[in-house]
Design a protein around this motif. Sequence first.
Motif, mmCIF file in Angstrom:
data_model
loop_
_atom_site.group_PDB
_atom_site.id
_atom_site.type_symbol
_atom_site.label_atom_id
_atom_site.label_comp_id
_atom_site.label_asym_id
_atom_site.label_seq_id
_atom_site.Cartn_x
_atom_site.Cartn_y
_atom_site.Cartn_z
ATOM 1 N N LYS A 42 -3.937 6.824 -3.869
ATOM 2 C CA LYS A 42 -3.739 5.490 -4.329
ATOM 3 C C LYS A 42 -2.276 5.262 -4.276
ATOM 4 O O LYS A 42 -1.564 5.055 -5.486
ATOM 5 C CB LYS A 42 -4.472 5.440 -5.724
ATOM 6 C CG LYS A 42 -5.848 5.448 -5.800
ATOM 7 C CD LYS A 42 -6.623 5.134 -7.203
ATOM 8 C CE LYS A 42 -7.939 4.878 -6.967
ATOM 9 N NZ LYS A 42 -8.585 4.545 -8.466
ATOM 10 N N GLU A 43 -1.501 4.949 -3.484
ATOM 11 C CA GLU A 43 -0.099 4.807 -3.386
ATOM 12 C C GLU A 43 0.106 3.402 -4.064
ATOM 13 O O GLU A 43 -0.543 2.436 -3.623
ATOM 14 C CB GLU A 43 0.607 4.631 -1.920
ATOM 15 C CG GLU A 43 0.841 6.210 -1.436
ATOM 16 C CD GLU A 43 1.765 6.183 -0.318
ATOM 17 O OE1 GLU A 43 2.938 6.349 -0.453
ATOM 18 O OE2 GLU A 43 1.169 5.841 0.766
ATOM 19 N N HIS B 254 0.854 -1.247 -0.223
ATOM 20 C CA HIS B 254 0.105 0.001 0.295
ATOM 21 C C HIS B 254 0.739 1.136 -0.101
ATOM 22 O O HIS B 254 0.138 2.358 0.042
ATOM 23 C CB HIS B 254 -0.936 -0.131 1.188
ATOM 24 C CG HIS B 254 -1.875 -1.146 1.414
ATOM 25 N ND1 HIS B 254 -2.726 -1.305 0.273
ATOM 26 C CD2 HIS B 254 -2.041 -2.090 2.268
ATOM 27 C CE1 HIS B 254 -3.469 -2.420 0.696
ATOM 28 N NE2 HIS B 254 -3.124 -3.031 1.780
ATOM 29 N N VAL C 268 -3.724 5.807 7.914
ATOM 30 C CA VAL C 268 -4.850 4.796 8.070
ATOM 31 C C VAL C 268 -4.773 4.428 9.675
ATOM 32 O O VAL C 268 -5.623 4.532 10.356
ATOM 33 C CB VAL C 268 -4.918 3.642 6.968
ATOM 34 C CG1 VAL C 268 -6.009 2.681 7.826
ATOM 35 C CG2 VAL C 268 -5.375 4.228 5.801
ATOM 36 N N ARG D 226 3.327 5.667 2.775
ATOM 37 C CA ARG D 226 2.406 6.628 3.899
ATOM 38 C C ARG D 226 1.050 6.284 4.106
ATOM 39 O O ARG D 226 0.712 6.163 5.168
ATOM 40 C CB ARG D 226 2.355 8.129 3.217
ATOM 41 C CG ARG D 226 3.628 8.561 2.246
ATOM 42 C CD ARG D 226 4.946 8.754 3.324
ATOM 43 N NE ARG D 226 5.792 9.086 2.358
ATOM 44 C CZ ARG D 226 7.124 9.331 2.781
ATOM 45 N NH1 ARG D 226 7.610 8.710 4.085
ATOM 46 N NH2 ARG D 226 8.087 9.712 2.132
ATOM 47 N N THR D 227 0.451 5.244 3.308
ATOM 48 C CA THR D 227 -0.781 4.981 3.461
ATOM 49 C C THR D 227 -1.057 4.150 4.976
ATOM 50 O O THR D 227 -1.816 4.584 5.686
ATOM 51 C CB THR D 227 -1.342 3.870 2.321
ATOM 52 O OG1 THR D 227 -1.230 4.934 1.365
ATOM 53 C CG2 THR D 227 -2.740 3.309 2.589
ATOM 54 N N ALA E 296 -6.033 8.122 1.721
ATOM 55 C CA ALA E 296 -5.576 7.122 0.884
ATOM 56 C C ALA E 296 -6.143 6.897 -0.250
ATOM 57 O O ALA E 296 -5.605 6.266 -1.244
ATOM 58 C CB ALA E 296 -5.290 6.030 1.876
#
Length: 418
Positions: free
Chosen positions: A204-205, A91, A99, A94-95, A200
Amino acid sequence: MDNELKPWETPTDEQQHKLPVRTAIGLVVGVLLWLGPYLGLVGVLVPQAMARITPDHKAAAIALMSGCAMVVSTIANIIEGALSDRTRSKHGRRTPWIVWGSIGTAITIVFWGMCTTVWQEVLADCVYMIFLNMIVAPLVAVIADRTSPKYRGTISSAYALGNDIGQFGGQVVASFFLPVPKTGFIVMAVLTLFSGPLAALFLKEKSTIDMPVTKVTWKNFSQNFAFPTKNALNFYLALIGKLFIVTATFCISSYQLYILTDYIKLTGSNVQRYVSLISMVMMVCSIICVLFAGPLSDKIGKRKAPVIFASMVIAVGSLLPMFTNSAYIMLAYAVVAALGKGMYDSVDQALNIEVLPDPKTAAKDLGLLNMANNGGQVLGPIFSASIIGIVGYAGIFPIAAITAAIGGILIIFVKGIK
């Protein structure tokens, strides 16, 4: 963007052919939904709780809580930002942090609303800061991750737009819950819960599982987890300048409720009305500046000059309430200070990225720069509490003005950046 660009590499001007709109939207949403609740809490609901718990020592209690939170926030910013830089997951970097940080922060806010003693308020704020910085440090690094130099002013404006709507809108929303504070804490928790997941969704990492990460040794520890030491003069000038400017704004905003009740002498429903009105005026004026200042900075290719000018505007606005305690002066302060704050916020992150000593440690170093935000939010109340105890509320305003001016002067000495 060039197909050869890796998910963890920052695009160049040649590789990024158009403005990264999804990144801009993700930043607006993410920042709005963590900062709005944060400032609604520390600017309105928590001061009200402290006034109920310890009415004769409320200013000192807020200063104690802010000081403890600053220490925790500083440590959390460094560690969580550095770990974010090194995170390999399907993911992205950063995500996972934003989250899980949103979830932890929301849970903490719910418990914060149940506090009945000063030490519980202090402890809740410290735990809150640990989770909050899981959102803050990685999210600000997104600008460095995904934005080429030619778009940084505009994307910094997007970050500032979320920042300013959150900063002032959060206090407006919180003010509606002054009669029912426990409900207000729950609402702030729910809003924060959506910060990371919604950001996130837009960002869309891509997977960073294949990202090369060097093993941490004692030799390279300072590069990965501590303050930078090489080619870092501009970095520290920007950090300390930012600290002074943010401290100036929070000298006043963190005591807004008490200024209205103890200095302006408002009572009853007038207090809630003015909290909402001041916040709305500041939000509108700040957004007007945000929409133009960042793109203009990109067009003229300057970062320092707008930041310096903005700090002086903030200083002028901060000085106004010193001259009278009539209610209208807080609205005049709101207009002038917000115009300066909007200009400052819209270019600040672009300047921060350009003073980074090493792009590979962007989240950690931007987290350190963002520490000036947290530090300013802490030092502001501490400065104000000290001044109130010596000369009363009128002393807050010249101190805020001088502090903002010093911040702008420090930025003048940043070298190699226009």
